[in-house]
Design an enzyme around this catalytic site. Sequence first.
Site, PDB file in Angstrom:
ATOM      1  N   GLY A   7       0.839  -1.195   0.000  1.00 36.11           N
ATOM      2  CA  GLY A   7       0.000   0.000   0.000  1.00 36.11           C
ATOM      3  C   GLY A   7       0.867   1.236   0.000  1.00 36.11           C
ATOM      4  O   GLY A   7       2.096   1.164  -0.035  1.00 36.11           O
ATOM      5  N   ARG A  10       1.593   5.594   4.956  1.00 32.05           N
ATOM      6  CA  ARG A  10       0.587   5.853   5.994  1.00 32.05           C
ATOM      7  C   ARG A  10      -0.781   5.252   5.667  1.00 32.05           C
ATOM      8  O   ARG A  10      -1.813   5.764   6.076  1.00 32.05           O
ATOM      9  CB  ARG A  10       0.434   7.357   6.249  1.00 32.05           C
ATOM     10  CG  ARG A  10       1.704   8.032   6.742  1.00 32.05           C
ATOM     11  CD  ARG A  10       2.007   7.605   8.177  1.00 32.05           C
ATOM     12  NE  ARG A  10       3.171   8.280   8.687  1.00 32.05           N
ATOM     13  CZ  ARG A  10       4.354   7.687   8.827  1.00 32.05           C
ATOM     14  NH1 ARG A  10       4.520   6.435   8.504  1.00 32.05           N
ATOM     15  NH2 ARG A  10       5.357   8.371   9.323  1.00 32.05           N
ATOM     16  N   SER A  11      -0.766   4.119   4.975  1.00 28.60           N
ATOM     17  CA  SER A  11      -2.022   3.454   4.623  1.00 28.60           C
ATOM     18  C   SER A  11      -2.483   2.462   5.683  1.00 28.60           C
ATOM     19  O   SER A  11      -3.576   1.923   5.584  1.00 28.60           O
ATOM     20  CB  SER A  11      -1.883   2.740   3.271  1.00 28.60           C
ATOM     21  OG  SER A  11      -0.886   1.730   3.347  1.00 28.60           O
ATOM     22  N   LYS A  13      -0.346  -0.208   6.797  1.00 31.50           N
ATOM     23  CA  LYS A  13       0.305  -1.502   6.568  1.00 31.50           C
ATOM     24  C   LYS A  13       0.884  -2.101   7.840  1.00 31.50           C
ATOM     25  O   LYS A  13       0.629  -3.269   8.163  1.00 31.50           O
ATOM     26  CB  LYS A  13       1.425  -1.367   5.520  1.00 31.50           C
ATOM     27  CG  LYS A  13       0.980  -0.889   4.170  1.00 31.50           C
ATOM     28  CD  LYS A  13       2.139  -0.765   3.203  1.00 31.50           C
ATOM     29  CE  LYS A  13       3.229   0.181   3.625  1.00 31.50           C
ATOM     30  NZ  LYS A  13       2.888   1.601   3.541  1.00 31.50           N
ATOM     31  N   THR A  33      14.374  -4.014   8.216  1.00 32.46           N
ATOM     32  CA  THR A  33      15.382  -4.043   7.162  1.00 32.46           C
ATOM     33  C   THR A  33      16.038  -2.686   6.932  1.00 32.46           C
ATOM     34  O   THR A  33      16.890  -2.535   6.074  1.00 32.46           O
ATOM     35  CB  THR A  33      14.749  -4.516   5.834  1.00 32.46           C
ATOM     36  OG1 THR A  33      13.732  -3.589   5.457  1.00 32.46           O
ATOM     37  CG2 THR A  33      14.191  -5.921   5.962  1.00 32.46           C
ATOM     38  N   ALA A  34      15.624  -1.702   7.715  1.00 34.59           N
ATOM     39  CA  ALA A  34      16.056  -0.324   7.487  1.00 34.59           C
ATOM     40  C   ALA A  34      17.485  -0.060   7.930  1.00 34.59           C
ATOM     41  O   ALA A  34      17.945  -0.590   8.931  1.00 34.59           O
ATOM     42  CB  ALA A  34      15.130   0.636   8.224  1.00 34.59           C
ATOM     43  N   HIS A  48       7.939   3.246  15.289  1.00 35.32           N
ATOM     44  CA  HIS A  48       7.591   1.853  15.016  1.00 35.32           C
ATOM     45  C   HIS A  48       7.968   0.947  16.192  1.00 35.32           C
ATOM     46  O   HIS A  48       7.207   0.059  16.567  1.00 35.32           O
ATOM     47  CB  HIS A  48       8.279   1.366  13.741  1.00 35.32           C
ATOM     48  CG  HIS A  48       7.499   1.620  12.497  1.00 35.32           C
ATOM     49  ND1 HIS A  48       6.443   0.851  12.107  1.00 35.32           N
ATOM     50  CD2 HIS A  48       7.627   2.579  11.550  1.00 35.32           C
ATOM     51  CE1 HIS A  48       5.949   1.304  10.973  1.00 35.32           C
ATOM     52  NE2 HIS A  48       6.653   2.365  10.615  1.00 35.32           N
ATOM     53  N   ARG A  52       5.478  -1.749  19.508  1.00 32.90           N
ATOM     54  CA  ARG A  52       5.594  -3.164  19.869  1.00 32.90           C
ATOM     55  C   ARG A  52       5.945  -3.317  21.344  1.00 32.90           C
ATOM     56  O   ARG A  52       6.777  -2.596  21.867  1.00 32.90           O
ATOM     57  CB  ARG A  52       6.651  -3.830  18.987  1.00 32.90           C
ATOM     58  CG  ARG A  52       6.270  -3.804  17.511  1.00 32.90           C
ATOM     59  CD  ARG A  52       7.231  -4.578  16.653  1.00 32.90           C
ATOM     60  NE  ARG A  52       8.602  -4.117  16.713  1.00 32.90           N
ATOM     61  CZ  ARG A  52       9.102  -3.111  16.022  1.00 32.90           C
ATOM     62  NH1 ARG A  52       8.355  -2.425  15.189  1.00 32.90           N
ATOM     63  NH2 ARG A  52      10.366  -2.776  16.135  1.00 32.90           N
TER      64      ARG A  52
END
Length: 167
Positions: A7, A10-11, A13, A33-34, A48, A52
């Site tokens: 997507g 900001r959709s 995901k 993976t960043a 992000h 979590r």
Amino acid sequence: MIIFITGGARSGKSKYAQELALSLSNSPVYVATAKVWDDDFEKRVKRHQDDRDERWTNMEEQRNVSALPIVNRVCIIDCVTLWLTNFFVDTKNDVDASLSLLKKEIDALCTKPGTFIIISNEIGMGVHADTEIGRKFTDLQGWANQYIAAYAHTAVLMVSGIAVKIK
């Protein structure tokens, strides 16, 4: 099993992927993976991470995701765009070489037992890139998404926070 979630920016995901992973496991894995390129991106990564809690096992791997200890786990791989960026930089913007490296990783994941929720971006749905390198990367992203979607058991397009099952 591969679940592909794609997507726009900001959709929704990541939120959707995290809720899905927690519905499948009490102890999912999150693979980032960043590569952190600047302060602004570091803030995005932190946001992000804050999403979590202690149920998550967090791993970081910029290229060789298939080599991680993720067998028989529910694992989010976030995201293909940043993963491709790492290959694209390494290969000095060689689209074919970058795509080949990603395909090798996807092929390796397909041989492993587990549930792999792979997040990507639909960057080709936006404004046409105004630089040659931008157009090359947009093509690369599109071909990578097609490759992953072909192997996915389920594919979901996120639109304005709504999951639209496309496969």
